[in-house]
Design a protein around this motif. Structure first.
Motif, mmCIF file in Angstrom:
data_model
loop_
_atom_site.group_PDB
_atom_site.id
_atom_site.type_symbol
_atom_site.label_atom_id
_atom_site.label_comp_id
_atom_site.label_asym_id
_atom_site.label_seq_id
_atom_site.Cartn_x
_atom_site.Cartn_y
_atom_site.Cartn_z
ATOM 1 N N ALA A 47 0.963 -1.169 0.083
ATOM 2 C CA ALA A 47 0.003 0.068 -0.038
ATOM 3 C C ALA A 47 0.881 1.174 0.022
ATOM 4 N N GLY A 48 2.205 1.230 0.257
ATOM 5 C CA GLY A 48 3.247 2.416 0.027
ATOM 6 C C GLY A 48 3.513 2.806 1.459
ATOM 7 N N PHE A 49 3.531 1.850 2.449
ATOM 8 C CA PHE A 49 4.044 2.323 3.724
ATOM 9 C C PHE A 49 5.082 1.462 4.190
ATOM 10 N N GLU A 50 6.106 1.795 4.784
ATOM 11 C CA GLU A 50 6.958 0.945 5.569
ATOM 12 C C GLU A 50 6.790 1.015 6.874
ATOM 13 N N LEU A 51 5.767 0.043 7.306
ATOM 14 C CA LEU A 51 5.343 -0.420 8.544
ATOM 15 C C LEU A 51 6.637 -0.593 9.677
ATOM 16 N N ARG A 124 7.293 7.946 5.817
ATOM 17 C CA ARG A 124 6.622 9.118 6.088
ATOM 18 C C ARG A 124 7.015 10.174 6.944
ATOM 19 N N LEU A 125 8.082 9.472 7.766
ATOM 20 C CA LEU A 125 8.407 10.547 8.902
ATOM 21 C C LEU A 125 9.323 11.688 8.059
ATOM 22 N N PRO A 126 9.204 12.964 8.089
ATOM 23 C CA PRO A 126 9.955 13.995 7.529
ATOM 24 C C PRO A 126 11.437 13.661 7.891
ATOM 25 N N CYS A 127 12.149 13.800 6.854
ATOM 26 C CA CYS A 127 13.531 13.932 7.193
ATOM 27 C C CYS A 127 14.252 14.969 8.388
ATOM 28 N N GLY A 128 14.789 14.438 9.279
ATOM 29 C CA GLY A 128 15.136 15.451 10.455
ATOM 30 C C GLY A 128 14.114 15.315 11.496
ATOM 31 N N LYS A 130 11.756 14.188 14.428
ATOM 32 C CA LYS A 130 12.054 13.244 15.521
ATOM 33 C C LYS A 130 10.753 12.494 15.688
ATOM 34 N N LEU A 131 10.497 11.149 15.838
ATOM 35 C CA LEU A 131 9.191 10.430 15.953
ATOM 36 C C LEU A 131 8.702 11.068 17.312
ATOM 37 N N GLN A 132 7.470 11.366 17.629
ATOM 38 C CA GLN A 132 6.927 11.978 18.773
ATOM 39 C C GLN A 132 6.026 10.894 19.418
ATOM 40 N N LEU A 133 5.301 10.097 18.475
ATOM 41 C CA LEU A 133 4.089 9.368 19.047
ATOM 42 C C LEU A 133 3.090 10.204 19.767
ATOM 43 N N THR A 134 2.662 11.149 18.824
ATOM 44 C CA THR A 134 1.398 11.843 19.497
ATOM 45 C C THR A 134 0.152 11.870 18.462
ATOM 46 N N CYS A 135 -1.036 12.112 18.844
ATOM 47 C CA CYS A 135 -1.980 12.264 17.957
ATOM 48 C C CYS A 135 -2.099 13.261 16.821
ATOM 49 N N ARG A 136 -1.128 14.189 17.208
ATOM 50 C CA ARG A 136 -0.874 15.291 16.205
ATOM 51 C C ARG A 136 -0.404 14.773 14.894
ATOM 52 N N GLU A 137 0.574 13.703 14.918
ATOM 53 C CA GLU A 137 1.238 13.118 13.872
ATOM 54 C C GLU A 137 0.289 12.309 13.135
ATOM 55 N N TYR A 138 -0.961 12.033 13.442
ATOM 56 C CA TYR A 138 -1.946 11.120 12.821
ATOM 57 C C TYR A 138 -3.090 12.268 12.493
ATOM 58 N N ALA A 139 -3.081 13.355 12.925
ATOM 59 C CA ALA A 139 -4.095 14.214 12.361
ATOM 60 C C ALA A 139 -4.224 14.531 10.968
ATOM 61 N N PHE A 145 -1.146 10.635 8.668
ATOM 62 C CA PHE A 145 -2.835 10.536 8.571
ATOM 63 C C PHE A 145 -2.929 9.430 7.755
ATOM 64 N N GLU A 146 -2.354 9.405 6.487
ATOM 65 C CA GLU A 146 -2.635 8.208 5.593
ATOM 66 C C GLU A 146 -2.431 7.035 6.288
ATOM 67 N N PHE A 147 -1.231 6.680 6.764
ATOM 68 C CA PHE A 147 -0.792 5.451 7.425
ATOM 69 C C PHE A 147 -1.879 5.310 8.486
ATOM 70 N N GLY A 148 -2.316 6.272 9.248
ATOM 71 C CA GLY A 148 -3.319 5.994 10.168
ATOM 72 C C GLY A 148 -4.960 5.410 9.537
ATOM 73 N N GLU A 149 -4.943 5.795 8.434
ATOM 74 C CA GLU A 149 -6.204 5.484 7.745
ATOM 75 C C GLU A 149 -5.995 3.970 7.087
ATOM 76 N N PHE A 150 -4.834 3.690 6.791
ATOM 77 C CA PHE A 150 -4.443 2.221 6.243
ATOM 78 C C PHE A 150 -4.539 1.376 7.295
ATOM 79 N N LEU A 151 -4.232 1.791 8.552
ATOM 80 C CA LEU A 151 -4.060 0.744 9.740
ATOM 81 C C LEU A 151 -5.515 0.700 10.051
#
Length: 223
Positions: A47-51, A124-128, A130-139, A145-151
């Protein structure tokens, strides 16, 4: 077997049954959950995502260090809006309320099961960034967001759920997925009294208050 499952559910049992989540990975998982995860990963790639996984199995004392670090100020604590907060002037009970919004108590974490993973799409994590693990990243409009919809559309087919919807005292965690068939077995075998005893035996200054928190929120601990 029931007693063995009860110990494993606390993150203090035998871990020799765990396997590497993927070849060369240091992340450990229940064998069935790992197999299901690999199948989901293949689907995601198509689907185009590197899980990818940033956290899998964690033992009791791994979780103990996380909670202790947040209580003593060496780890960041987020408020309900996912912004860093200063808990230094709060009562111990209020400090625990804040910490446990995003971090489970040792002995009460689904990550002890070997069936639960914190995931993200590494491509999908932008270069530079840092992964935050927040809902904002999935908004909507954000990079996951698209990855969240895939899940949302695919997890159930592979036996996974998102256990934390934000309806209880635990904040919503769209990145946390759980392999339901085995995770439910662990929840069913969970021994609350043993978990409370294990927590008290740490000798942590916050253990007694944490035990009271558990008694108050018993029905919400894993969802």
């Amino acid at each position: 077997m029931e007693n063995e499952d009860a110990l494993r559910a606390l993150g203090i049992g035998d871990t020799s049954y765990l396997v590497s989540l993927s070849k060369g990975s240091s992340s450990l998982a229940d064998p069935e959950a790992a197999k299901a995860f690999e199948a989901l990963k293949i689907r995601a790639r198509k689907a185009g995502f590197e899980l990818s996984v940033c956290s899998a199995y964690r033992g009791f004392y791994d979780q103990f260090r996380i909670v202790s670090g947040k209580l003593d100020g060496s780890r960041t604590v987020l408020d309900a809006d996912e912004k860093p907060m200063d808990i230094s002037k709060l009562s111990l009970a209020k400090k625990l309320d804040a910490v446990l919004r995003f971090s489970a108590l040792p002995g009460f974490s689904r990550h002890h099961f070997g069936t639960d993973f914190d995931v993200y799409a590494s491509d999908r994590l932008p270069c530079g960034q840092k992964l935050q693990l927040t809902c904002r990243e999935y908004a909507y409009g954000s990079y996951f967001f698209e990855f969240g919809e895939f899940l949302k559309a695919n997890l159930e087919e592979f036996g996974f759920i998102r256990p934390f919807s934000g309806l209880g005292f635990v904040a919503a965690e769209p990145w946390h997925i759980s392999y339901f068939p085995k995770a439910e077995r662990m929840v069913a075998s969970f021994d609350y009294e043993l978990a409370l005893l294990q927590l008290k035996q740490t000798g942590a200054y916050w253990a007694d208050v944490a035990c009271e928190f558990v008694k108050k929120h018993k029905s919400e601990l894993f969802s």
